[in-house]
Design an enzyme around this catalytic site. Structure first.
Site, short mmCIF file in Angstrom:
data_model
loop_
_atom_site.label_atom_id
_atom_site.label_comp_id
_atom_site.label_asym_id
_atom_site.label_seq_id
_atom_site.Cartn_x
_atom_site.Cartn_y
_atom_site.Cartn_z
N ARG A 1 107.57 25.89 109.04
CA ARG A 1 107.69 24.47 108.64
C ARG A 1 106.73 24.06 107.53
O ARG A 1 106.46 22.87 107.35
CB ARG A 1 107.52 23.54 109.85
CG ARG A 1 108.56 23.78 110.92
CD ARG A 1 108.59 22.64 111.92
NE ARG A 1 109.51 22.95 112.99
CZ ARG A 1 109.18 23.66 114.07
NH1 ARG A 1 107.94 24.09 114.23
NH2 ARG A 1 110.08 23.92 114.98
N LYS B 1 108.62 20.05 93.53
CA LYS B 1 110.05 20.31 93.72
C LYS B 1 110.26 21.81 93.85
O LYS B 1 109.84 22.58 92.98
CB LYS B 1 110.84 19.81 92.52
CG LYS B 1 111.11 18.33 92.52
CD LYS B 1 112.28 18.10 91.57
CE LYS B 1 112.37 16.70 91.08
NZ LYS B 1 113.46 16.57 90.10
N GLU C 1 109.86 20.68 76.53
CA GLU C 1 109.41 19.79 77.62
C GLU C 1 108.09 19.10 77.27
O GLU C 1 107.83 18.00 77.72
CB GLU C 1 109.28 20.56 78.94
CG GLU C 1 110.59 21.18 79.45
CD GLU C 1 111.49 20.23 80.26
OE1 GLU C 1 111.15 19.04 80.41
OE2 GLU C 1 112.55 20.69 80.73
N LYS D 1 102.61 14.26 83.70
CA LYS D 1 103.43 14.57 84.87
C LYS D 1 102.70 14.19 86.15
O LYS D 1 103.29 13.63 87.07
CB LYS D 1 103.82 16.05 84.89
CG LYS D 1 104.64 16.40 86.12
CD LYS D 1 105.84 17.24 85.88
CE LYS D 1 106.71 17.26 87.15
NZ LYS D 1 107.73 18.29 87.12
N GLU E 1 110.71 11.19 93.89
CA GLU E 1 111.72 10.81 92.89
C GLU E 1 112.65 9.71 93.38
O GLU E 1 113.86 9.85 93.39
CB GLU E 1 112.54 12.05 92.46
CG GLU E 1 113.24 11.80 91.13
CD GLU E 1 113.79 13.05 90.48
OE1 GLU E 1 113.14 14.10 90.56
OE2 GLU E 1 114.87 12.95 89.89
N ARG F 1 109.93 8.46 88.56
CA ARG F 1 109.90 9.87 88.22
C ARG F 1 111.16 10.28 87.47
O ARG F 1 111.14 11.26 86.70
CB ARG F 1 109.72 10.71 89.49
CG ARG F 1 109.58 12.17 89.23
CD ARG F 1 108.93 12.85 90.41
NE ARG F 1 108.97 14.29 90.31
CZ ARG F 1 108.45 15.11 91.22
NH1 ARG F 1 107.88 14.61 92.29
NH2 ARG F 1 108.52 16.41 91.06
N ASN G 1 113.68 12.66 83.30
CA ASN G 1 115.00 13.20 82.96
C ASN G 1 115.44 12.85 81.54
O ASN G 1 116.60 13.06 81.19
CB ASN G 1 116.05 12.69 83.96
CG ASN G 1 115.90 13.36 85.30
OD1 ASN G 1 115.44 14.50 85.38
ND2 ASN G 1 116.26 12.66 86.35
N HIS H 1 117.79 15.03 79.81
CA HIS H 1 118.31 15.96 80.81
C HIS H 1 119.75 15.68 81.23
O HIS H 1 120.43 16.59 81.69
CB HIS H 1 117.40 16.00 82.03
CG HIS H 1 116.18 16.86 81.83
ND1 HIS H 1 115.26 16.60 80.84
CD2 HIS H 1 115.74 17.98 82.46
CE1 HIS H 1 114.30 17.51 80.89
NE2 HIS H 1 114.58 18.36 81.86
N HIS I 1 121.75 18.86 80.95
CA HIS I 1 122.41 19.51 82.10
C HIS I 1 123.90 19.68 81.84
O HIS I 1 124.49 20.69 82.23
CB HIS I 1 122.20 18.70 83.38
CG HIS I 1 120.82 18.85 83.94
ND1 HIS I 1 120.21 17.85 84.66
CD2 HIS I 1 119.94 19.87 83.90
CE1 HIS I 1 119.00 18.25 85.03
NE2 HIS I 1 118.81 19.48 84.57
N HIS J 1 117.36 26.26 79.33
CA HIS J 1 117.10 24.88 79.77
C HIS J 1 116.35 24.06 78.72
O HIS J 1 116.77 22.97 78.36
CB HIS J 1 116.33 24.89 81.11
CG HIS J 1 115.95 23.53 81.57
ND1 HIS J 1 116.88 22.63 82.08
CD2 HIS J 1 114.76 22.87 81.56
CE1 HIS J 1 116.27 21.49 82.37
NE2 HIS J 1 114.98 21.61 82.07
ZN ZN Z 1 113.52 20.17 82.31
#
Ligand code: ZN
Ligand code: ADP
Length: 367
Positions: A124, A146, A188, A230, A240, A244, A248, A251, A255, A273
């Site tokens: 856990r 994340k 980034e 960040k 998020e 946050r 994006n 993005h 994406h 990416h």
């Molecule tokens: Zn990214």
């Protein structure tokens, strides 16, 4: 050796990010981040031959009683699977890892996400120390907690929020990073300037050559400033739920490009990416201008900076604007009133904007 930079992520599960050359050889520093007697180092087939032995030797010297195992995956995004995750848990089991064991993620974002998710799930949740070796992982994925693996139906579909116990970024490892990966990371870095700080964009304009030449001081400065941005957002919004999502920027478009080309970037024939995000940021800046929110000159300036950093700024030939739009509608970033984007108020200041009409988006995609 210059003293390492330190950035703190505040909050209940706060941690520090240390940035500097040679940190993987500093056993005492690594050992300080470990609580128990067990450690599993997760790495990949490119990074392990370069850096694993050195880190293990440093650790063994600083913490002689430590029981260490290693788990190495083949390189590449397509290894971020439930199968590798299961293997990683078995490696922890074989090590006899207890609740105070630590997973060390030595590699890029793929290793960091996989190892972080295994750490989140083993008993856990045990400590994970991120040892990022790509620029992208240093400025983005290793910070913020994340973690995830992919499913055949989509990227990052299974995961958890699990903040690392520490992030130790050895900037010397960037010397062996392939050029294309370095540039992807710089996309980034530019993103932080675009969202938060026009002054940082100015700095990047005047240090573009130094960064591409991997000048140590320039890289350390860019990484520390990016991590500070960040860290600040993550501390305000660890799960998020709000602010946050500003990260994006570029993005939603990015994406869509990545998925539409079938993540070809992960096999080398499409945009990766960072490259997709570079194109996406230019599109987001142009959309901001088209909506009258920001100036067209700012969008051009962003485009020029990205070009100087060797990044693509145009949608790859053969990708259909309608298909990209359809991807964005599916990408949980649409509601009844239209699409949601992170857009500019001006260069260096962004906000989340809902209800952007399809026609406006299509016009920008077709430019
Ligand atoms: Zn990214
Ligand atoms: P990212 O961090 O960009 O999300 P990956 O974890 O897939 O992505 O890493 C990108 C590629 O770079 C992988 O092939 C990885 O093995 C390789 N790599 C990572 N760090 C280094 C390094 N310091 N030197 C050389 N290759 C590296």
């Amino acid at each position: 050796m210059n003293a390492p930079r330190k950035v703190e992520v505040s909050g209940e599960a706060g941690y520090s990010i240390e940035i500097g050359p040679g940190l993987l050889g500093d056993g005492a520093r690594l050992a300080r981040a470990l609580r128990g007697r067990h450690a599993l180092v997760v790495s990949d087939g490119n990074v392990a031959p370069l850096y694993l032995d050195g880190a293990l030797a440093a650790l063994a010297e600083a913490k002689p009683g430590l029981s260490v195992a290693t788990f190495t995956i083949p390189p590449g995004e397509h290894e971020k699977t439930l199968e590798r995750f299961t293997e990683c848990l078995h490696a922890l089991s074989e090590l006899g890892a207890t609740r105070d064991a630590t997973v060390l993620a030595l590699g890029g974002g793929v290793v960091g996400d996989l190892a972080g998710f295994a750490a989140a799930c083993w008993m856990r949740g045990i400590d994970c120390v991120q040892l990022p070796t790509t620029l992208l992982a240093m400025v983005d994925s290793s910070v913020g907690g994340k973690t995830a693996v992919d499913l055949p139906s989509g990227k990052n579909l299974v995961g958890a929020f699990h903040p690392p116990r520490a992030v130790i970024a050895d900037t010397s490892t960037l010397r062996t990073l392939p050029d294309r990966e370095l540039r992807a990371g710089l996309a980034e870095v530019v993103k932080y300037g675009a969202i938060f700080d026009a002054g940082f964009l100015d700095w990047l304009e005047s240090h573009a050559e130094a960064l591409l030449a991997r000048d140590d001081a320039a890289l350390a400065e860019a990484i520390a400033r990016s991590c500070a941005f960040k860290a600040d957002v993550v501390a305000r919004d660890p799960y998020e739920r709000g602010d946050r999502a500003m990260l994006n920027f570029g993005h939603t478009f990015g994406h869509a490009i990545e998925t539409e080309q079938g993540y070809a970037g992960t096999t080398g024939d499409g945009l990766n990416h960072g490259e997709a995000v570079a194109v996406g940021m230019v599109l987001a800046a142009r959309l901001s201008a088209a909506l009258g929110r920001a100036g067209a000159a700012d969008a051009e300036r962003l485009q020029r900076l990205l070009e100087r950093l060797g990044l693509p700024v145009r949608i790859p030939a053969g990708l259909d604007p309608q298909a990209l739009l359809a991807r964005m509608r599916l990408d949980k970033k649409a509601d009844a009133s239209g699409l949601r984007f992170v857009l500019w108020d001006r260069a260096g200041a962004a906000r989340i904007v809902s209800g952007v009409a399809d026609e406006q988006v299509l016009a920008v995609l077709r430019e």
